[in-house]
Structure formats: structure tokens, C-alpha cells
Enzyme design. Structure first.
Site, PDB file in Angstrom:
ATOM      1  N   ARG A 165       4.507   8.054   7.670  1.00  0.00           N
ATOM      2  CA  ARG A 165       5.031   7.480   8.902  1.00  0.00           C
ATOM      3  C   ARG A 165       5.375   8.473   9.951  1.00  0.00           C
ATOM      4  NH1 ARG A 165       8.458   5.300   4.838  1.00  0.00           N
ATOM      5  NH2 ARG A 165       8.667   2.932   4.862  1.00  0.00           N
ATOM      6  N   LYS A 191      12.150   6.631   4.890  1.00  0.00           N
ATOM      7  CA  LYS A 191      12.739   5.619   5.734  1.00  0.00           C
ATOM      8  C   LYS A 191      14.148   5.469   4.764  1.00  0.00           C
ATOM      9  CE  LYS A 191      12.406   1.604   8.292  1.00  0.00           C
ATOM     10  NZ  LYS A 191      11.337   0.454   8.527  1.00  0.00           N
ATOM     11  N   HIS A 268       0.741   4.143  13.407  1.00  0.00           N
ATOM     12  CA  HIS A 268       0.944   3.488  12.437  1.00  0.00           C
ATOM     13  C   HIS A 268      -0.282   2.583  11.756  1.00  0.00           C
ATOM     14  CE1 HIS A 268       4.595   2.692  10.092  1.00  0.00           C
ATOM     15  NE2 HIS A 268       4.357   1.361   9.678  1.00  0.00           N
ATOM     16  N   ARG A 271      -1.282   4.779   8.944  1.00  0.00           N
ATOM     17  CA  ARG A 271      -0.654   4.513   7.650  1.00  0.00           C
ATOM     18  C   ARG A 271      -1.131   3.279   7.090  1.00  0.00           C
ATOM     19  NH1 ARG A 271       4.393   4.730   4.903  1.00  0.00           N
ATOM     20  NH2 ARG A 271       5.351   2.823   4.738  1.00  0.00           N
ATOM     21  N   HIS A 294       8.027   1.906   0.244  1.00  0.00           N
ATOM     22  CA  HIS A 294       8.722   0.689   0.535  1.00  0.00           C
ATOM     23  C   HIS A 294       9.815   0.515  -0.433  1.00  0.00           C
ATOM     24  CE1 HIS A 294       4.919  -1.031   2.691  1.00  0.00           C
ATOM     25  NE2 HIS A 294       5.631  -0.424   3.536  1.00  0.00           N
ATOM     26  N   TYR A 303       8.129  -5.703 -10.642  1.00  0.00           N
ATOM     27  CA  TYR A 303       8.049  -4.248 -10.270  1.00  0.00           C
ATOM     28  C   TYR A 303       7.419  -3.610 -11.523  1.00  0.00           C
ATOM     29  CZ  TYR A 303       9.287   0.476  -9.506  1.00  0.00           C
ATOM     30  OH  TYR A 303       9.368   1.751  -9.142  1.00  0.00           O
TER      31      TYR A 303
END
Length: 331
Positions: A165, A191, A268, A271, A294, A303
């Protein structure tokens, strides 16, 4: 518990932002919090009887009914995504106030919020667009006052081949790239304060090395110490948000691909191109989630814990790496 009658909303907002600052959010994130909080609080103050400026508006005024009315006015001219973001800001604010003993409860569950569709990826359009962009920017442009193709290619490559990012690029230090040959990686301050490690293929590693060599020639060896900012402007000073956006926009113009950049995507888009190519070349959703940093997958997939080897294989499958080999001496 504090005496709520003596607590102004304006002062409490600043207290909240000071508390959030310890989590090291980007300046852009903090400013978004301030804008959402102050904007809706001002609407609530206008609706008060008599109307009150923000610093005279007491926190006890903000009942569920008042918050619903303020959000209704706020939402009218805005997109659902903006209203959703503002709701999240206020929910965090009231959660903080409850924890601090300023208010007894959080009124936000009584305030409706719109459902927002997941944002759609906005990669660069065109099968060969990343290759065209990198090849064009790697050549010196006589129209530039002080061309620095090594730096420009490094910026584009870090976004296209590591999926970083804008804020993550700006936060990188020279020491962020480390590891033995064949196990090179970049440590990313992600992030929300979530760190991650992204494998770095030899081609990207060489692009960054060539950039740092060019920077050493421009500004001296002290400019590339391990604790130095990785990306700098033509004066050797740390790139800032606006400068980095301008740099990427100018690269698009020089390559003649502005019509292939989705509206509003800008940096972006690089990315998103990284993630899109990973998916096209066989990387799983769990691998992409880990590489992009994320927090979760917005799907029904279970997951899957991804090993470092699987992440490296996923990055290796990204065909953008191949064009980098021809852009540096000896590549």
C-alpha cells in the site's frame, strides 16, 4: 466516572485521537477519524436547542435519537461507503468513551448503517500494461529536469511485485529488505498495525539494489544507512504521500497508459494488479490474503494457514517479476 455535563465533544474527540495515535495509524487515517467525528458532531450541534458549536456541545447531548438524526443528515449526500466509515469511526469513539468511564453505554447500535458491497479490484487494464509501464519508466526521459529511473522503477516494482500500500511504501526503511540469498524478504508495517513479511524474488531485490546504488552516488553513503527511509525524493528527503502519488501518476503519463488506470485507483491499481496476477497464476485466496495483509477473507472459504514456502512460491508465480530481469544491468 467523569461528570458528563463537563465533557465537551470537541475535547473528547482530541483525547480519542491522541489515544489512537499510540497504535501508529497513518496521518491519513487519523485525519479521516477527525473529519468523520467532527463533521457529525457539528451536525448534532446544529440540531441542538439552542444550536451549539462543537466545543460547547456536551457529550451527554449525544443520545441515540440525536445520533440517528445527525447520521441521517450526513448520509443524504454521501455514498454508502462514506457513511459506513463514519459509523465505524463513531463506534470506535464511543467504545473508547465507555472504556474511559465517560459514558455509560454506546448508542451506535441504535444508529443504522448501510451495507456496503465489497470493493471490486481495480488492476491496470490490459494484459501487458505492467510490462509496458516498467519498460517505459526504466528509460531516462529527456523531458524530465532530473530523471531518476532507478528510483521510479523501484517504487513501481515494490507495488507490482510485493503488493504494498501507499502508506506501507512510505514507512519502509532500507533495512526492511533482508535475508539470505534465496530467502530475501521485505518486512512491512501493515494496515492497522499488523506486520507481515512478503517474500522478495531476485529480480525485485536487484531493482532495489540498483536504486540504492544510484542513491549512494547522488547523496553519499550516509544516505543509505539501514535506518534511512527507503524511498526519497530528488532532494534526498523522505517521500511524502502527495509526492508518491504524483510520482506514480507521472509514471503513468510517461508510459502513455493513463487510459488503462481505473478511475480513483492511482497507486492502488499496482497493488490490485499484484493480487490479480497472483490469482490468475494459481495462488490461493489464503495465500493472497496473507501476502496483501488483509485481516480476513470475505468469503466462505475456511482460513488456511500458509507456510513461508507456499508464500514464496505464490510470489514466484507472479509473472511481473520476469520483466524486471531485463531492466537492470546484467539482468
Amino acid at each position: 466516572m467523569h461528570d458528563k455535563q463537563d465533557e465537551s465533544v470537541g475535547r473528547l474527540i482530541e483525547e480519542f485521537l491522541t489515544a489512537r495515535a499510540t497504535r501508529k495509524p497513518s496521518p491519513h487515517t487519523l485525519e479521516a477519524y477527525r473529519r468523520d467525528l467532527r463533521g457529525i458532531a457539528s451536525l448534532a450541534g446544529e440540531d441542538a436547542t439552542p444550536p451549539r458549536p462543537l466545543d460547547d456541545l456536551m457529550i451527554s447531548t449525544l443520545s441515540p435519537r440525536v445520533m440517528r438524526a445527525a447520521f441521517a443528515r450526513f448520509a443524504a449526500p454521501r455514498a454508502a461507503s462514506s457513511v459506513h466509515r463514519a459509523w465505524s469511526s463513531w463506534n470506535s469513539f464511543f467504545t473508547f468513551l465507555v472504556a474511559e468511564g465517560v459514558v455509560a453505554g454506546n448508542p451506535m447500535p441504535a444508529v443504522g448503517r448501510p451495507r456496503t458491497p465489497l470493493p471490486q479490484p481495480k488492476p491496470l487494464r490490459g494484459e501487458d500494461t505492467p510490462e509496458v509501464l516498467l519498460a517505459s519508466v526504466s528509460r531516462e526521459d529527456g523531458r524530465q529536469r532530473d530523471p531518476w529511473p532507478e528510483r521510479d522503477v523501484a517504487v513501481l516494482a515494490l507495488a507490482l511485485c510485493a503488493g504494498l500500500r501507499l502508506s506501507e511504501l512510505l514507512a519502509l526503511r532500507v533495512s526492511a529488505l533482508s535475508g539470505r540469498v534465496g530467502e530475501r524478504r521485505v518486512d512491512v508495517a501493515g494496515k492497522g498495525g499488523r506486520p507481515r513479511v512478503v517474500p522478495v524474488e531476485p529480480e525485485l531485490d536487484e531493482v532495489v539494489r540498483v536504486y540504492l546504488d544510484s542513491r549512494r552516488r547522488r547523496f553519499g553513503a550516509r544516505s543509505v544507512r539501514p535506518d534511512s527511509v527507503l524511498l526519497v525524493d530528488r532532494r534526498g528527503e523522505a517521500l511524502r504521500r502527495g509526492g508518491l502519488q504524483y510520482l506514480v501518476d507521472s509514471c503513468y503519463r510517461r508510459a502513455g497508459i493513463t487510459d488503462r488506470v481505473p478511475s480513483g485507483a492511482r497507486l492502488h491499481a499496482l497493488r490490485h494488479t499484484f493480487a490479480t496476477r497472483l490469482a490468475e497464476d494459481g495462488a490461493s485466496a489464503a495465500e493472497i490474503m496473507r501476502l496483501l495483509g488483509h485481516a480476513s477473507l470475505a468469503s466462505s472459504q475456511t482460513y488456511i494457514e500458509v507456510t513461508a514456502g507456499q508464500q514464496r512460491a505464490a510470489v514466484r508465480s507472479n509473472r511481473t517479476n520476469r520483466v524486471l530481469a531485463g531492466l537492470v544491468p546484467g539482468g
